[in-house]
Design a protein around this motif. Sequence first.
Motif, mmCIF file in Angstrom:
data_model
loop_
_atom_site.group_PDB
_atom_site.id
_atom_site.type_symbol
_atom_site.label_atom_id
_atom_site.label_comp_id
_atom_site.label_asym_id
_atom_site.label_seq_id
_atom_site.Cartn_x
_atom_site.Cartn_y
_atom_site.Cartn_z
ATOM 1 N N ILE A 22 0.847 -1.200 0.000
ATOM 2 C CA ILE A 22 0.000 0.000 0.000
ATOM 3 C C ILE A 22 0.880 1.247 0.000
ATOM 4 C CG2 ILE A 22 -1.619 1.372 1.382
ATOM 5 C CD1 ILE A 22 -3.069 -1.184 2.074
ATOM 6 N N ASP A 23 1.933 1.225 0.795
ATOM 7 C CA ASP A 23 2.853 2.356 0.855
ATOM 8 C C ASP A 23 3.498 2.619 -0.508
ATOM 9 O OD1 ASP A 23 4.264 4.417 2.374
ATOM 10 O OD2 ASP A 23 6.049 3.138 2.114
ATOM 11 N N GLY A 24 3.917 1.562 -1.186
ATOM 12 C CA GLY A 24 4.516 1.709 -2.517
ATOM 13 C C GLY A 24 3.537 2.320 -3.505
ATOM 14 N N PHE A 25 2.285 1.889 -3.431
ATOM 15 C CA PHE A 25 1.267 2.470 -4.304
ATOM 16 C C PHE A 25 1.088 3.952 -4.008
ATOM 17 C CE2 PHE A 25 -3.107 3.945 -4.723
ATOM 18 C CZ PHE A 25 -3.268 3.839 -6.090
ATOM 19 N N MET A 26 0.959 4.286 -2.723
ATOM 20 C CA MET A 26 0.712 5.676 -2.345
ATOM 21 C C MET A 26 1.869 6.590 -2.770
ATOM 22 S SD MET A 26 -2.288 5.503 -1.222
ATOM 23 C CE MET A 26 -2.606 7.081 -0.480
ATOM 24 N N ASN A 46 -4.119 -6.081 -10.155
ATOM 25 C CA ASN A 46 -3.302 -7.133 -9.548
ATOM 26 C C ASN A 46 -2.885 -6.800 -8.121
ATOM 27 O OD1 ASN A 46 -3.266 -9.120 -11.598
ATOM 28 N ND2 ASN A 46 -1.874 -7.856 -12.779
ATOM 29 N N ILE A 47 -2.627 -5.542 -7.848
ATOM 30 C CA ILE A 47 -2.299 -5.142 -6.474
ATOM 31 C C ILE A 47 -3.491 -5.391 -5.564
ATOM 32 C CG2 ILE A 47 -1.889 -3.135 -4.988
ATOM 33 C CD1 ILE A 47 0.068 -2.125 -7.121
ATOM 34 N N LEU A 48 -4.687 -5.010 -6.010
ATOM 35 C CA LEU A 48 -5.892 -5.231 -5.201
ATOM 36 C C LEU A 48 -6.129 -6.713 -4.947
ATOM 37 C CD1 LEU A 48 -8.251 -2.584 -6.819
ATOM 38 C CD2 LEU A 48 -7.410 -2.577 -4.455
ATOM 39 N N LEU A 49 -5.951 -7.532 -5.969
ATOM 40 C CA LEU A 49 -6.165 -8.971 -5.802
ATOM 41 C C LEU A 49 -5.121 -9.580 -4.874
ATOM 42 C CD1 LEU A 49 -7.156 -9.915 -9.459
ATOM 43 C CD2 LEU A 49 -8.661 -9.630 -7.478
ATOM 44 N N THR A 50 -3.903 -9.095 -4.955
ATOM 45 C CA THR A 50 -2.844 -9.588 -4.068
ATOM 46 C C THR A 50 -3.137 -9.206 -2.622
ATOM 47 O OG1 THR A 50 -1.219 -9.447 -5.854
ATOM 48 C CG2 THR A 50 -0.359 -9.521 -3.601
ATOM 49 N N LEU A 51 -3.517 -7.949 -2.401
ATOM 50 C CA LEU A 51 -3.861 -7.508 -1.044
ATOM 51 C C LEU A 51 -5.050 -8.294 -0.501
ATOM 52 C CD1 LEU A 51 -3.391 -3.650 -1.526
ATOM 53 C CD2 LEU A 51 -1.944 -5.170 -0.154
#
Length: 148
Positions: A22-26, A46-51
């Motif tokens: 999440i930090d990397g995305f932000m 893909n980030i959402l599915l991984t989280l």
Amino acid sequence: MNKQTIVNKFGPVALLFFYPMIDGFMKSRDNEVLWGGEHGGILLSNILLTLSSFVEYSGNHPGTAVLATDLFEFAWPLLQAENPDVRVSVLYTIASCLPQLPEQFLISIMSKRRCLELLSRTATNDCDGKCRTIALSILNSVKSMITM
């Protein structure tokens, strides 16, 4: 037949993966090269599915409710994204968070953010069939959770 208890060893370390993502995305969300166009939508999906996987596989660990709450807060504003793949991923994320959300949070968030209204609109008006199907399923789950 002996039933064997299996200890979930992922629950205690899930946050070590979850929050850096999440930090990397932000930190990079304003990078148009990374997040722009079709590739940005694929990456975000893909980030959402991984989280979501982190929340699911954390199981009944005490910290899972916190992860689910934070992921719900992170994903919910993305429900109205233009990209249908992102919307599907957001809906899947919401569905995977629901069983782990504290009841008071669920009741509070549903009333404050008009979640039921938005889910209902998505279930009936979204141009993507997957989004409509998942939103309807979530809407039915939430209604049954709240009326219990």
